[in-house]
Design a protein around this motif. Structure first.
Motif, PDB file in Angstrom:
ATOM      1  N   TYR A 140       0.788  -1.238   0.000  1.00  0.00           N
ATOM      2  CA  TYR A 140       0.000   0.000   0.000  1.00  0.00           C
ATOM      3  C   TYR A 140       0.817   1.283   0.000  1.00  0.00           C
ATOM      4  O   TYR A 140       0.267   2.343  -0.245  1.00  0.00           O
ATOM      5  N   ILE A 141       2.102   1.184   0.358  1.00  0.00           N
ATOM      6  CA  ILE A 141       2.846   2.441   0.494  1.00  0.00           C
ATOM      7  C   ILE A 141       3.981   2.540  -0.523  1.00  0.00           C
ATOM      8  O   ILE A 141       4.209   3.588  -1.096  1.00  0.00           O
ATOM      9  N   TRP A 142       4.653   1.437  -0.751  1.00  0.00           N
ATOM     10  CA  TRP A 142       5.759   1.433  -1.709  1.00  0.00           C
ATOM     11  C   TRP A 142       5.183   1.531  -3.122  1.00  0.00           C
ATOM     12  O   TRP A 142       4.269   0.773  -3.473  1.00  0.00           O
ATOM     13  N   SER A 143       5.705   2.456  -3.915  1.00  0.00           N
ATOM     14  CA  SER A 143       5.128   2.647  -5.241  1.00  0.00           C
ATOM     15  C   SER A 143       5.483   1.467  -6.140  1.00  0.00           C
ATOM     16  O   SER A 143       6.607   0.968  -6.140  1.00  0.00           O
ATOM     17  N   LYS A 144       4.487   1.043  -6.907  1.00  0.00           N
ATOM     18  CA  LYS A 144       4.655  -0.115  -7.797  1.00  0.00           C
ATOM     19  C   LYS A 144       5.762   0.106  -8.834  1.00  0.00           C
ATOM     20  O   LYS A 144       6.376  -0.824  -9.315  1.00  0.00           O
ATOM     21  N   ASN A 145       5.984   1.403  -9.170  1.00  0.00           N
ATOM     22  CA  ASN A 145       6.960   1.667 -10.241  1.00  0.00           C
ATOM     23  C   ASN A 145       8.398   1.618  -9.747  1.00  0.00           C
ATOM     24  O   ASN A 145       9.330   1.752 -10.509  1.00  0.00           O
ATOM     25  N   GLU A 146       8.566   1.484  -8.447  1.00  0.00           N
ATOM     26  CA  GLU A 146       9.936   1.536  -7.938  1.00  0.00           C
ATOM     27  C   GLU A 146      10.542   0.128  -7.937  1.00  0.00           C
ATOM     28  O   GLU A 146       9.875  -0.848  -8.203  1.00  0.00           O
ATOM     29  N   THR A 147      11.817   0.087  -7.556  1.00  0.00           N
ATOM     30  CA  THR A 147      12.508  -1.203  -7.597  1.00  0.00           C
ATOM     31  C   THR A 147      11.898  -2.176  -6.591  1.00  0.00           C
ATOM     32  O   THR A 147      11.266  -1.768  -5.623  1.00  0.00           O
ATOM     33  N   LYS A 148      12.141  -3.483  -6.848  1.00  0.00           N
ATOM     34  CA  LYS A 148      11.597  -4.509  -5.972  1.00  0.00           C
ATOM     35  C   LYS A 148      12.299  -4.450  -4.610  1.00  0.00           C
ATOM     36  O   LYS A 148      13.523  -4.284  -4.555  1.00  0.00           O
ATOM     37  N   LEU A 149      11.538  -4.593  -3.550  1.00  0.00           N
ATOM     38  CA  LEU A 149      12.151  -4.559  -2.214  1.00  0.00           C
ATOM     39  C   LEU A 149      12.729  -5.933  -1.884  1.00  0.00           C
ATOM     40  O   LEU A 149      12.107  -6.954  -2.184  1.00  0.00           O
ATOM     41  N   LYS A 150      13.883  -5.928  -1.214  1.00  0.00           N
ATOM     42  CA  LYS A 150      14.444  -7.222  -0.786  1.00  0.00           C
ATOM     43  C   LYS A 150      13.643  -7.715   0.412  1.00  0.00           C
ATOM     44  O   LYS A 150      13.399  -6.928   1.341  1.00  0.00           O
ATOM     45  N   PRO A 151      13.231  -8.985   0.417  1.00  0.00           N
ATOM     46  CA  PRO A 151      12.394  -9.447   1.535  1.00  0.00           C
ATOM     47  C   PRO A 151      13.123  -9.389   2.874  1.00  0.00           C
ATOM     48  O   PRO A 151      14.345  -9.598   2.929  1.00  0.00           O
ATOM     49  N   ILE A 152      12.388  -9.109   3.929  1.00  0.00           N
ATOM     50  CA  ILE A 152      12.961  -9.076   5.285  1.00  0.00           C
ATOM     51  C   ILE A 152      13.237 -10.514   5.734  1.00  0.00           C
ATOM     52  O   ILE A 152      12.498 -11.435   5.368  1.00  0.00           O
ATOM     53  N   LYS A 153      14.309 -10.688   6.492  1.00  0.00           N
ATOM     54  CA  LYS A 153      14.625 -12.011   7.050  1.00  0.00           C
ATOM     55  C   LYS A 153      14.259 -11.961   8.543  1.00  0.00           C
ATOM     56  O   LYS A 153      14.675 -11.026   9.226  1.00  0.00           O
ATOM     57  N   ILE A 154      13.479 -12.929   9.000  1.00  0.00           N
ATOM     58  CA  ILE A 154      13.144 -12.941  10.434  1.00  0.00           C
ATOM     59  C   ILE A 154      13.821 -14.150  11.069  1.00  0.00           C
ATOM     60  O   ILE A 154      13.622 -15.282  10.613  1.00  0.00           O
ATOM     61  N   VAL A 155      14.655 -13.899  12.071  1.00  0.00           N
ATOM     62  CA  VAL A 155      15.390 -15.003  12.708  1.00  0.00           C
ATOM     63  C   VAL A 155      15.061 -15.035  14.202  1.00  0.00           C
ATOM     64  O   VAL A 155      14.616 -14.039  14.761  1.00  0.00           O
ATOM     65  N   ASN A 156      15.309 -16.194  14.807  1.00  0.00           N
ATOM     66  CA  ASN A 156      15.048 -16.345  16.247  1.00  0.00           C
ATOM     67  C   ASN A 156      16.374 -16.751  16.894  1.00  0.00           C
ATOM     68  O   ASN A 156      16.961 -17.773  16.507  1.00  0.00           O
ATOM     69  N   ASN A 157      16.851 -15.988  17.864  1.00  0.00           N
ATOM     70  CA  ASN A 157      18.190 -16.289  18.403  1.00  0.00           C
ATOM     71  C   ASN A 157      18.241 -17.609  19.182  1.00  0.00           C
ATOM     72  O   ASN A 157      19.320 -18.113  19.480  1.00  0.00           O
TER      73      ASN A 157
END
Ligand SMILES: Nc1ncnc2c1ncn2[C@@H]1O[C@H](COP(=O)(O)OP(=O)(O)OP(=O)(O)O)[C@@H](O)[C@H]1O
Ligand SMILES: N[C@@H](Cc1ccc(O)cc1)C(=O)O
Length: 460
Positions: A140-157
């Motif tokens: 909803y916020i990142w514009s579709k025309n911009e570059t692809k976002l790198k996915p976030i990595k979620i880790v558990n220590n």
């Protein structure tokens, strides 16, 4: 406080590199009031060079001390989103292990240990919060025309501590920490001399957060850590460990703490949080919280909590100066944050709930969940009732304790001062039925006069 002394030349060089809103140079966010401190405190231009050379990896950690993140944590998440927008790699760490130890930062006594099942449940909830916010931002916020976002990595220590041998950990990692430095940490000093003191477990917390950073450096070349300003001690412990072992330069950035109007930090365990989980704080309540922002605060919060660029914020504030009564910046702020946290759908619900309060129309109540109703009419007494076949309007008013005496009830109802779901009811002997008086969420909203609300939860 390096940012207070930042030079004009440095700022000019930032500006050249990052003319766009989502620049790789996230240090520029300092113009938005986003950073409180940088560690080590002489490293601004060094960081600028590194950020400019290639995408970097940043992490922030969240301990599972509750079953939801909150608006204070959201500032950290928004900072991570700025990194993601700048093309960097983002790691969110969930403290399955550190949550069992307990961070003493900002706490005046030892935390109560949580049972393992609760920690696991909380981890699942925090993971969901993070995924939802990152996805809403992308959608909803990142514009579709911009570059692809790198996915976030979620880790558990917990995943790496489970594999570590405790003797080896103490003998190899523990050796790099000096007692004198550990004892000087603010989180330790403030507790060690107090009457309640501090357990060894919490004293050792900084070692674990420090080791996390070393682990993420080895695993993902993660050279940046961010956190609220209460995390400075833990971040500097990590810096020290890494300088002694990995011989790589790493950097910490802290953000200002989001506080209540009284100046207390919003925290999971502080009992004052505005939650990201819609079951705990409805989209409506989140929206209303930001709609109530004071004029004197709103520009600062727009800079911290939205992705409007500074030019857009200036325009919003200009519009405000022309028509202050419209509270336009507050609306922009509330809409932006509600969309980020609850998506378009959540924003629609928040708007619908707002109109439910002001429109006094039954249709505006029909789509609400019982939680939303309770949060919208916060403070209204809640009464649980069984729908018995011959229950009348008068019985209902009396059972809900809307009136002191039956004669008050008769007088007020017959005079037109009693409402069920925003509809005036004047017949005291009218029988209550599910079809006519109960909302689809199995509640009824009673009102006496202009603003005395009561919520009935029906048992079926
Ligand atoms: N009010 C706040 N403003 C800004 N950052 C915050 C705020 N509260 C927490 N943070 C930051 O969010 C990150 C995760 O914090 P954490 O998981 O400990 O949450 P917390 O709300 O402080 O929990 P607790 O109250 O149990 O200590 C940390 O970097 C912390 O500094
Ligand atoms: N100590 C942080 C959470 C955290 C946990 C582990 C880390 O590696 C980093 C951060 C807090 O309580 O706010």
């Amino acid at each position: 406080m390096i940012f207070k002394n930042i030079s004009r030349r440095y700022l000019r060089s930032c500006w050249k590199i990052c003319h766009r809103n989502h620049s790789r140079n996230i240090l520029k966010l300092h113009e938005r009031g986003m950073y409180q401190d940088i560690f080590p405190n002489t490293s601004a231009s060094e960081i600028l060079n590194i950020l400019n050379q290639s995408p970097q990896c940043v992490y922030a950690g969240f301990d599972p001390t509750a079953n939801s993140l909150h608006v204070g944590n959201l500032l950290v998440i928004i900072n991570l989103l700025h990194w993601q927008r700048g093309g960097h790699n983002v790691v969110a760490l969930l403290g399955g292990a550190t949550g069992c130890i307990g961070d003493p930062s900002g706490k005046s006594s030892d935390r109560l240990a949580l049972p393992p099942e609760t920690i696991q449940e909380n981890i699942n909830c925090l993971r969901k919060n993070l995924e939802v916010v990152f996805e809403n931002h992308r959608k909803y916020i990142w514009s579709k025309n911009e570059t692809k976002l790198k996915p976030i990595k979620i880790v558990n220590n917990e995943t790496w501590y489970r594999k570590i041998d405790s003797i080896q950990f103490v003998s190899e990692i523990g050796r790099n920490f000096r007692m004198g430095t550990m004892l000087l940490k603010h989180s330790v000093q403030s507790r060690i001399n107090s009457e309640v003191g501090m357990s060894f477990t919490e004293f050792a917390y900084q070692i674990f957060q420090a080791y996390d950073w070393l682990h993420l450096l080895n695993e993902y070349n993660c050279r940046f850590q961010i956190g609220g300003s209460d995390q400075m001690g833990n971040i500097s412990a990590g810096h020290e460990l890494i300088s002694r072992t990995a011989k790589k330069n790493v950097y910490g950035l802290t953000l200002p703490l989001v506080t209540t109007e009284e100046g207390d930090k919003f925290g999971k365990s502080a009992g004052n949080a505005i939650w990201l989980d819609p079951q705990k704080t409805s989209p409506y309540s989140l929206y209303q919280y930001f709609i109530r922002t004071k004029d004197s605060e709103v520009e600062r919060l727009l800079k911290l909590f939205t992705f409007y660029n500074l030019g857009e914020i200036k325009d919003i504030m200009f519009k405000h100066s022309q028509h202050p009564q419209e509270r336009y910046p507050q609306q922009c702020l509330a809409e932006h944050i509600t969309k980020l946290v609850h998506g378009e759908e959540g924003l629609v619900r928040a708007r619908e709930a707002t109109s439910a309060i002001y429109s006094k129309d039954i249709n505006s109540l029909i789509s609400l969940s019982s939680t939303e109703l309770e949060q919208m009419f916060e403070g209204a007494p809640i009464v649980t009732l069984l729908l018995s076949p011959a229950l009348t309007v008068l019985d209902l008013g009396m059972k809900a304790k809307c009136f002191a005496t039956e004669s008050d009830a008769l007088r007020i109802i017959q005079a037109g001062g009693f409402y069920i779901n925003h509809q005036k009811v004047k017949k005291v002997d009218e029988v209550i039925t599910q079809a006519a008086h109960i909302l689809p969420n199995l509640t009824s909203l009673l009102r006496v006069g202009k603003r005395n609300y009561y919520i009935i939860k029906w048992l079926t």
